[in-house]
Design an enzyme around this catalytic site. Structure first.
Site, short mmCIF file in Angstrom:
data_model
loop_
_atom_site.label_atom_id
_atom_site.label_comp_id
_atom_site.label_asym_id
_atom_site.label_seq_id
_atom_site.Cartn_x
_atom_site.Cartn_y
_atom_site.Cartn_z
N GLU A 70 73.09 14.50 -10.15
CA GLU A 70 73.01 13.45 -9.13
C GLU A 70 71.64 13.38 -8.48
OE1 GLU A 70 75.15 11.87 -5.03
OE2 GLU A 70 75.74 13.82 -5.84
N ASP A 90 77.40 17.35 -10.23
CA ASP A 90 77.36 16.90 -8.84
C ASP A 90 77.32 18.16 -7.98
OD1 ASP A 90 77.60 15.76 -6.35
OD2 ASP A 90 79.17 14.36 -6.92
N ILE A 92 77.08 18.73 -4.73
CA ILE A 92 78.02 18.68 -3.62
C ILE A 92 78.71 17.32 -3.68
CG2 ILE A 92 78.38 18.69 -1.12
CD1 ILE A 92 75.98 20.47 -0.79
N ASP A 93 79.94 17.31 -4.18
CA ASP A 93 80.72 16.08 -4.16
C ASP A 93 81.48 16.07 -2.83
OD1 ASP A 93 81.67 13.65 -5.23
OD2 ASP A 93 83.59 14.62 -5.62
N THR A 95 79.32 14.97 0.14
CA THR A 95 78.19 15.34 1.01
C THR A 95 78.45 14.95 2.46
OG1 THR A 95 76.59 15.15 -0.80
CG2 THR A 95 75.72 15.01 1.44
N ASP A 220 80.41 12.22 -10.37
CA ASP A 220 81.57 12.40 -9.49
C ASP A 220 82.84 12.71 -10.27
OD1 ASP A 220 80.20 11.67 -7.03
OD2 ASP A 220 80.31 9.59 -7.68
#
Length: 280
Positions: A70, A90, A92-93, A95, A220
């Site tokens: 990402e 990802d 930190i899915d 955030t 994601d």
């Protein structure tokens, strides 16, 4: 026949746990928040730190593999899924959840070969739940086998969705038009965890019957798409037919009839694809 990607999956699980430690440590400190495409499209130094950690670790062990991350894409790298072994990350899915301390934050690592997902790892850091799936070998949470809900009646279902980071009035109208129609089927309820990966893992766990969203990205949902499939669920496009992970549109459900019923109520639109080259 031996599983040639077994070591890669083990490494993904290990590095996801390590990334989770970084996320939890950052939650105890000040979180430096920046924005990307809009004032509600957030990124933190922790996102960037975790992605760098994962990519560097994988490169050391699998130097020929490719990456879609990402933050790398946000920095200008191509979002190009080829036949080569590719890690889709990802860091930190969720955030915005992370920034506010809302407890659904995930590290998501998918792995594709020949454009087919081979394994997926989603680590819900604050819950300490490790969701994993290997193609043809089932889906698990902390080692326990996952199975989608057996519910067949949409009116007795919980549906998950998200509202995205766009505040364009037309996009918001489409989102709430879909939401209103689905609520009025009627369904038991609509939920939003704030993380596409976790929403899809909830489908795989049997906690909710379906999740839909327009505007997500491949990072994601790459890992969690396999987790849903291996738990017995189905994936479709919001207009029916096969899902295309680059299209930024998805319906994940416990069964096809539930997915098709939801699709009837979605006000569909097509955001720019992830694999569309940026305009010069």
């Amino acid at each position: 026949m031996s599983d040639i990607w077994h070591n890669a999956m083990d490494h993904a699980v290990a590095i996801a746990r390590q990334a989770g430690d970084v996320v939890r440590e950052a939650l105890r400190d000040d979180r430096m928040v920046m924005t990307k495409t809009s004032s509600v499209d957030l990124v933190t130094q922790t996102d960037q730190k975790v992605e760098k950690l994962i990519i560097q670790s994988v490169k050391e062990k699998f130097p020929t593999h490719r990456f879609i991350g990402e933050e790398s894409v946000a920095a200008g790298e191509a979002c190009d899924l080829t036949d080569s072994p590719t890690w889709i990350i990802d860091p930190i899915d969720g955030t915005t959840n992370f920034v506010h301390g809302f407890p659904f934050v995930a590290v998501s690592i998918g792995f594709s070969v020949n454009k087919q997902m081979e394994f997926g790892v989603v680590y819900s850091c604050l819950e300490d739940k490790m969701f994993t799936a290997r193609r043809g070998k089932g889906a698990f949470c902390n080692g326990n086998l996952l199975q989608v809900s057996e519910q067949e009646d949409i009116r007795q279902s919980i549906i998950a969705t998200e509202f995205g980071s766009s505040r364009d009035p037309e996009a918001v109208n489409n989102i709430f038009s879909s939401l209103r129609s689905i609520l009025c089927i009627p369904v038991h309820g609509v939920r939003s965890a704030g993380s596409a990966a976790i929403n899809m893992c909830l489908v795989a766990s049997g906690c909710v019957e379906a999740y839909y969203e327009i505007g997500i990205h491949v990072w994601d949902v790459a890992a969690s798409s396999l987790i849903v499939s291996e738990a017995g669920g189905v994936l479709m496009d919001v207009e029916g037919g096969a899902v295309d992970l680059m299209s930024r549109r998805i319906v994940a459900a416990n069964r096809r009839t539930i997915a098709e019923r939801i699709i009837k109520e979605i006000s569909s639109f097509s955001p720019p694809r992830d694999d569309t080259p940026p305009q010069q």
